[in-house]
Design a protein around this motif. Structure first.
Motif, PDB file in Angstrom:
ATOM      1  N   ALA A   8       0.832  -1.207   0.000  1.00 44.41           N
ATOM      2  CA  ALA A   8       0.000   0.000   0.000  1.00 44.41           C
ATOM      3  C   ALA A   8       0.864   1.254   0.000  1.00 44.41           C
ATOM      4  CB  ALA A   8      -0.930   0.006   1.208  1.00 44.41           C
ATOM      5  N   ASP A   9       2.021   1.174   0.651  1.00 39.68           N
ATOM      6  CA  ASP A   9       2.963   2.301   0.641  1.00 39.68           C
ATOM      7  C   ASP A   9       3.243   2.763  -0.780  1.00 39.68           C
ATOM      8  OD1 ASP A   9       3.592   2.701   3.267  1.00 39.68           O
ATOM      9  OD2 ASP A   9       5.402   1.479   3.256  1.00 39.68           O
ATOM     10  N   GLU A  10       3.521   1.781  -1.628  1.00 36.70           N
ATOM     11  CA  GLU A  10       3.880   2.108  -3.012  1.00 36.70           C
ATOM     12  C   GLU A  10       2.729   2.820  -3.710  1.00 36.70           C
ATOM     13  OE1 GLU A  10       5.245  -1.344  -5.188  1.00 36.70           O
ATOM     14  OE2 GLU A  10       6.295  -2.080  -3.404  1.00 36.70           O
ATOM     15  N   ILE A  11       1.519   2.312  -3.498  1.00 34.63           N
ATOM     16  CA  ILE A  11       0.342   2.906  -4.151  1.00 34.63           C
ATOM     17  C   ILE A  11       0.142   4.344  -3.665  1.00 34.63           C
ATOM     18  CG2 ILE A  11      -2.179   2.701  -4.431  1.00 34.63           C
ATOM     19  CD1 ILE A  11      -1.778  -0.363  -3.970  1.00 34.63           C
ATOM     20  N   LEU A  12       0.252   4.551  -2.360  1.00 34.89           N
ATOM     21  CA  LEU A  12       0.047   5.897  -1.806  1.00 34.89           C
ATOM     22  C   LEU A  12       1.115   6.859  -2.318  1.00 34.89           C
ATOM     23  CD1 LEU A  12      -0.830   5.070   1.929  1.00 34.89           C
ATOM     24  CD2 LEU A  12      -2.413   5.531   0.067  1.00 34.89           C
ATOM     25  N   PHE A  13       2.338   6.357  -2.373  1.00 32.57           N
ATOM     26  CA  PHE A  13       3.446   7.202  -2.831  1.00 32.57           C
ATOM     27  C   PHE A  13       3.212   7.614  -4.293  1.00 32.57           C
ATOM     28  CE2 PHE A  13       7.985   7.697  -4.261  1.00 32.57           C
ATOM     29  CZ  PHE A  13       8.204   8.871  -3.553  1.00 32.57           C
TER      30      PHE A  13
END
Ligand code: NAD
Length: 421
Positions: free
Chosen positions: A329-334
């Motif tokens: 999810a970190d990647e998506i938010l970033f």
């Protein structure tokens, strides 16, 4: 398999390790230090015999994991829950090391847990579990070694029992043996609000970056326990518009803003925010996806994951809970440009004021609440600026920047100390 497909298999420790690996690679961390810092220093497993109220004998499993003492005594909470696992405690202990290093306080990291269901225990049973758990780990804790604190389902009373058990064994009162104690037993002013206050301090800093005012900022909070309710109250009183709040049982939404004082009264009576008349009912997970400026998850881990991250509409994510966001999810938010204030920075107010409590206990001199709050503000603003600047310098997101900064600080201490043989 992509990172996103493997998400379900990532445990708390594995999520920590995945982020550690990315940060260590970017730092070009020495191979030996990489191996040393990735695993805990010590893991203690105890089996706690307890006489139950009905006269039977039960045995509860308990853990204490000390991840690092490189920068000082290890520090971290103790949780009581039927779901506690050694893996989870191991991951959270490492997160405590990074958290203390990010805010630059002289502690390492630890975490503890007992597998039990406090809802099914009487007060007497809870006390006997707490005391025997403390006695079992006694040789490994203490103000100079490892300092426990409250966490999920543990509170000031449990800390008072832990402190008393420790003190009875060493034959004198050692208030600095645990933190999060009642005020009359060496607790610190401002400790109860510290984590929520810290969330607001970093949120204020994030707003500054976007040139926004508190009054024009709509906030949604998931979790209305210690962290969520204090953050809601302080932010509401400071002028933020809180438009949604949820807990385990349900939520409430009002685009015109929720009267948080009235909600606190309702939650005090009903033991939940569900059913509050000052807004529309909403599901506890759905609330995360509502339109808002700031999302403050303050409940539990992995609530923002690859399944819902693309639907998060907030511009700023302030992680009050530990590990509310999974690595995929970190990647998506970033990619979507969400400004994330990661847990090891956003919720470090609690451990920072625990540090103040430990200092005050050792001095035997207690500070005013405004002293505590001013010092907390100073530390959290400095840590926020350190993380954001570090991220800009190394071209990484705030989460990896926080990890890099922390690992760098711990590695530096380890190098200075050398390896005892
Ligand atoms: P708490 O037990 O006081 O409150 C938890 C709240 O979250 C409750 O309102 C509960 O109903 C709600 N909740 C639980 N599961 C939920 C779900 N699936 N969906 C929606 N709501 C849910 O706990 P706390 O002390 O406020 O801690 C909350 C989080 O913050 C945890 O991750 C904890 O590790 C972290 N944290 C706490 C502190 C602290 O000082 N208390 C410090 C740092 C981090």
């Amino acid at each position: 398999m992509s990172a996103i497909e493997t998400e379900k298999e990532l445990s708390v420790y594995e999520s920590m390790a995945a982020r550690f690996d990315v940060a260590a690679r970017k730092l070009n961390l020495d191979d030996g230090l990489y191996k040393y810092m990735r695993c805990p220093n010590r893991e203690i497993i105890v089996h706690i015999p307890v006489e139950m109220d009905n006269g039977t004998l039960e045995v509860f499993d308990g853990y204490r994991v000390q991840h690092s003492i490189a920068r000082g005594p290890s520090k971290g909470g103790v949780r009581f829950s039927p779901q506690v696992t050694l893996d989870e405690i191991r991951g959270l202990a490492a997160e405590m090391t990074w958290k203390c290093a990010v805010v630059n306080i002289p502690f390492g990291g630890a975490k503890g847990g007992v597998v039990c269901d406090p809802e099914k225990l009487s007060r007497g049973e809870l006390e006997r579990i707490t005391r025997r758990y403390t006695a079992e780990i006694l040789d490994y804790i203490g103000p100079e070694r490892d300092v426990p604190a409250p966490d999920m389902n543990t509170d000031e009373q449990i800390m008072a029992w832990m402190m008393d058990t420790y003190s009875m064994h060493v034959r004198h009162t050692v208030t600095a043996s645990v933190t999060g104690k009642p005020l009359d037993l060496g607790g610190s002013r401002g400790r109860r609000e510290a984590t929520g206050r810290g969330c607001m301090i970093v949120c204020d800093q994030a707003l500054k970056r976007f040139g926004r005012s508190r009054e024009s900022t709509r906030v949604i909070i998931q979790g209305f326990g210690n962290v969520g309710s204090q953050a809601a109250r302080l932010m509401y009183e400071a002028g933020y518009k809180i438009i949604g709040v949820a807990d385990l049982h349900g939520g409430v939404f009002n685009s015109r803003g929720i009267d948080i004082h009235a909600l606190l009264e309702h939650a005090h009576e009903a033991k939940t925010v569900k059913g509050f008349a000052g807004g529309e009912p909403i599901d506890r997970a759905e609330i995360l996806e509502q339109d808002c400026d700031v999302l403050l998850p303050a409940a539990t881990e992995s609530v923002i994951n690859s399944r819902n991250a693309s639907r998060i509409k907030a511009r700023i994510l302030v992680e009050g809970a530990n590990s509310p966001t999974t690595p995929p999810a970190d990647e998506i938010l970033f990619d979507r440009g969400v400004f994330v204030v990661p847990d090891i920075l956003a919720n470090a107010g609690g451990v920072t004021v625990s540090y103040f409590e430990w200092v005050q206990d050792r001095q035997g001199y207690f500070w005013t609440e405004s002293d505590v709050n001013d010092k907390l503000k100073h530390i959290q603003i400095a840590a926020f600026n350190d993380v954001v600047r570090y991220g800009e310098k190394h071209n990484v997101n705030n989460r990896i920047a926080a990890y890099m900064l922390a690992i760098d600080r711990v590695a530096f201490s380890l190098k200075l100390r050398g390896i005892y043989a």
